[in-house]
Design a protein around this motif. Structure first.
Motif, PDB file in Angstrom:
ATOM      1  N   CYS A  47      -2.514   0.332   5.291  1.00 50.07           N
ATOM      2  CA  CYS A  47      -1.529   1.412   5.214  1.00 50.07           C
ATOM      3  C   CYS A  47      -0.855   1.461   3.845  1.00 50.07           C
ATOM      4  O   CYS A  47      -0.741   0.456   3.143  1.00 50.07           O
ATOM      5  CB  CYS A  47      -0.461   1.229   6.298  1.00 50.07           C
ATOM      6  N   THR A  48      -0.384   2.635   3.500  1.00 53.83           N
ATOM      7  CA  THR A  48       0.380   2.834   2.267  1.00 53.83           C
ATOM      8  C   THR A  48       1.870   2.772   2.545  1.00 53.83           C
ATOM      9  O   THR A  48       2.658   2.462   1.652  1.00 53.83           O
ATOM     10  CB  THR A  48       0.009   4.188   1.632  1.00 53.83           C
ATOM     11  N   GLY A  49       2.273   3.075   3.770  1.00 53.46           N
ATOM     12  CA  GLY A  49       3.688   3.032   4.138  1.00 53.46           C
ATOM     13  C   GLY A  49       3.838   2.944   5.642  1.00 53.46           C
ATOM     14  O   GLY A  49       2.886   3.194   6.397  1.00 53.46           O
TER      15      GLY A  49
ATOM     16  N   GLY B  63       3.271  -6.169   2.232  1.00 56.68           N
ATOM     17  CA  GLY B  63       3.582  -5.528   0.957  1.00 56.68           C
ATOM     18  C   GLY B  63       3.621  -4.018   1.053  1.00 56.68           C
ATOM     19  O   GLY B  63       3.310  -3.316   0.084  1.00 56.68           O
ATOM     20  N   VAL B  64       4.066  -3.506   2.211  1.00 58.87           N
ATOM     21  CA  VAL B  64       4.031  -2.063   2.471  1.00 58.87           C
ATOM     22  C   VAL B  64       5.447  -1.496   2.452  1.00 58.87           C
ATOM     23  O   VAL B  64       6.323  -1.977   3.183  1.00 58.87           O
ATOM     24  CB  VAL B  64       3.380  -1.787   3.840  1.00 58.87           C
ATOM     25  N   PRO B  65       5.719  -0.463   1.634  1.00 63.70           N
ATOM     26  CA  PRO B  65       7.032   0.176   1.635  1.00 63.70           C
ATOM     27  C   PRO B  65       7.384   0.732   3.012  1.00 63.70           C
ATOM     28  O   PRO B  65       6.510   1.159   3.770  1.00 63.70           O
ATOM     29  CB  PRO B  65       6.881   1.306   0.608  1.00 63.70           C
TER      30      PRO B  65
ATOM     31  N   ALA C 180       9.547  15.917   4.876  1.00 71.59           N
ATOM     32  CA  ALA C 180       8.310  15.683   4.131  1.00 71.59           C
ATOM     33  C   ALA C 180       8.575  14.974   2.803  1.00 71.59           C
ATOM     34  O   ALA C 180       7.790  14.125   2.369  1.00 71.59           O
ATOM     35  CB  ALA C 180       7.590  17.011   3.894  1.00 71.59           C
ATOM     36  N   GLU C 181       9.699  15.315   2.147  1.00 71.56           N
ATOM     37  CA  GLU C 181       9.991  14.698   0.847  1.00 71.56           C
ATOM     38  C   GLU C 181      10.132  13.184   0.959  1.00 71.56           C
ATOM     39  O   GLU C 181       9.731  12.434   0.055  1.00 71.56           O
ATOM     40  CB  GLU C 181      11.272  15.292   0.261  1.00 71.56           C
ATOM     41  N   HIS C 182      10.692  12.698   2.090  1.00 72.84           N
ATOM     42  CA  HIS C 182      10.835  11.255   2.283  1.00 72.84           C
ATOM     43  C   HIS C 182       9.477  10.594   2.490  1.00 72.84           C
ATOM     44  O   HIS C 182       9.219   9.496   1.971  1.00 72.84           O
ATOM     45  CB  HIS C 182      11.740  10.971   3.480  1.00 72.84           C
ATOM     46  N   LEU C 183       8.610  11.252   3.233  1.00 73.35           N
ATOM     47  CA  LEU C 183       7.276  10.699   3.469  1.00 73.35           C
ATOM     48  C   LEU C 183       6.468  10.666   2.182  1.00 73.35           C
ATOM     49  O   LEU C 183       5.745   9.697   1.914  1.00 73.35           O
ATOM     50  CB  LEU C 183       6.545  11.514   4.540  1.00 73.35           C
ATOM     51  N   ARG C 184       6.609  11.709   1.372  1.00 71.40           N
ATOM     52  CA  ARG C 184       5.882  11.723   0.093  1.00 71.40           C
ATOM     53  C   ARG C 184       6.386  10.618  -0.820  1.00 71.40           C
ATOM     54  O   ARG C 184       5.602   9.940  -1.487  1.00 71.40           O
ATOM     55  CB  ARG C 184       6.022  13.096  -0.571  1.00 71.40           C
ATOM     56  N   ARG C 185       7.703  10.423  -0.850  1.00 70.80           N
ATOM     57  CA  ARG C 185       8.236   9.346  -1.698  1.00 70.80           C
ATOM     58  C   ARG C 185       7.782   7.976  -1.182  1.00 70.80           C
ATOM     59  O   ARG C 185       7.485   7.079  -1.972  1.00 70.80           O
ATOM     60  CB  ARG C 185       9.766   9.405  -1.725  1.00 70.80           C
ATOM     61  N   LEU C 186       7.714   7.818   0.120  1.00 74.02           N
ATOM     62  CA  LEU C 186       7.298   6.544   0.698  1.00 74.02           C
ATOM     63  C   LEU C 186       5.938   6.100   0.171  1.00 74.02           C
ATOM     64  O   LEU C 186       5.710   4.917  -0.071  1.00 74.02           O
ATOM     65  CB  LEU C 186       7.256   6.676   2.230  1.00 74.02           C
TER      66      LEU C 186
END
Length: 374
Positions: A280-282, A299-301, A334-340
């Motif tokens: 996973c990326t986040g 190590g995942v945000p 969506a902006e929070h998910l993109r930043r994650l």
């Protein structure tokens, strides 16, 4: 000296009756068994079933225990504390009242198990103070195994009051040793033996989840504990999903989600977060300490939705150290998910913590130290 060169001994492991409390104790318990020692886990209710499924010996010290009933009773008797707990602003007072009542109900049974099992060492998580008291009464050393982002000494002190009054004991016995899983970069300097975070048990996952996808994957997990104050995590994510170039995986989907989900949203039932997070990326989650730890280890945000109990504290801590975001459920967009999934700063901090955890001694090494106490 390795644990295998030490005399075989008996270790009693004590946990509050919730799966999230007993699972962090499993790696050390397994390491002690692998070193040839006899281990018995004393807990109750769903936690006892969890341990049994993992193949460890367990004594259910309260087969009919109803954690929810105890929690409702505390909330009714202490409405102001309950309100603060639901808002996540209760500190350790609400936790102390709740787990103090839990331990008061379990302490006599834990003492009975201690007398019957005759351990040389007792290991207890911070909110299982019945274990520390039983160890002192039996005259053997106890180890407090930290499992929370809150300081374990503060949690234990908060939960001890009702038990001490019930047994007419002046103070909570001090443990002979403390095991610390989290590094100073997360929780500050705390005394104790460092130990690496390890997954409670190996777990198989579907092939599509075992492979890293071509685009970022965001895992979404909610609490396994029901009750008031748990805002919907998944509904706002489903609404925002179409605007995010990522695969979004909902673990144990919430009731009431749309029958038709966006093309980039997939669902799965229960799955081991430890097994899936490396792909996973986040991760978006409710703020439980176990999930925070699993994300650190991978190590995942994290995007953490603050909730009742310790979850607001955990969410704000993750954001404060730069390993993720703290966003209320109603504000997730969506902006929070993109930043994650794109913020390099969040990823750098998360990977640094991952490296720090990996550098700590394994559970087998700590098991050898525990064995020297008996």
């Amino acid at each position: 000296m390795g644990a295998r060169n030490l005399p075989r001994m008996r270790v009693l492991v004590v946990s509050a009756p919730l799966p999230g409390h007993v699972l962090p104790l499993v790696p050390l318990s397994r390491a002690l068994v692998a070193a040839g020692h006899d281990v018995l886990v004393a807990t109750a209710a769903d936690a006892a079933s969890t341990v049994r499924e993992l193949g460890l010996p367990v004594e259910d010290v309260a087969p009919e225990f109803d954690f929810g009933a105890v929690a409702r009773g505390i909330m009714l008797r202490h409405p102001l504390v309950a309100r603060a707990e639901l808002a996540g602003n209760g500190g350790t007072r609400g936790v102390g009242l709740l787990f103090g009542a839990v331990n008061a109900r379990l302490v006599n049974a834990v003492r009975d198990v201690t007398e019957q099992f005759r351990p040389q060492v007792v290991v207890a998580e911070p909110l299982a103070v019945a274990g520390l008291i039983a160890a002192a009464g039996y005259g053997v050393p106890a180890v407090r195994h930290e499992t929370n982002l809150f300081d374990g000494a503060e949690l234990a002190a908060a939960a001890a009051g009702p038990v001490l009054r019930k047994l007419s004991i002046d103070r909570l016995p001090e443990p002979a040793a403390v095991i610390q899983v989290l590094p100073a970069s997360v929780v500050g300097e705390r005394p104790g033996w460092p130990m690496r975070y390890e997954a409670p048990a190996p777990a198989a996952v579907p092939s599509w989840l075992a492979e890293t996808p071509n685009r970022p994957r965001i895992l979404v997990s909610r609490s396994t504990v029901g009750g008031p104050g748990n805002a919907s995590i998944m509904r706002p994510l489903v609404i925002a999903a179409a605007e995010v170039d990522a695969e979004i995986v909902l673990v144990r989907p919430e009731p009431g989600l749309p029958a038709e989900l966006p093309d980039n949203v997939r669902t799965i039932g229960w799955v081991s977060l430890d097994a899936v997070l490396p792909t996973c990326t986040g991760i978006v989650h409710h703020g439980g300490a176990g999930t925070v730890l699993a994300a650190f280890a991978a190590g995942v945000p994290q995007l953490v939705v603050p909730g009742p109990g310790d979850r607001r504290y955990n969410a704000e801590l993750v954001a404060r150290i730069g390993a993720g975001l703290c966003v209320s459920a109603r504000e997730v967009a969506a902006e929070h998910l993109r930043r994650l999934i794109t913020d390099d700063g969040l990823r750098r901090v998360s990977v640094t913590i991952q490296d720090q955890l990996a550098a700590r001694p394994a559970s087998a090494e700590v098991a050898a130290r525990v064995a020297t106490l008996g």
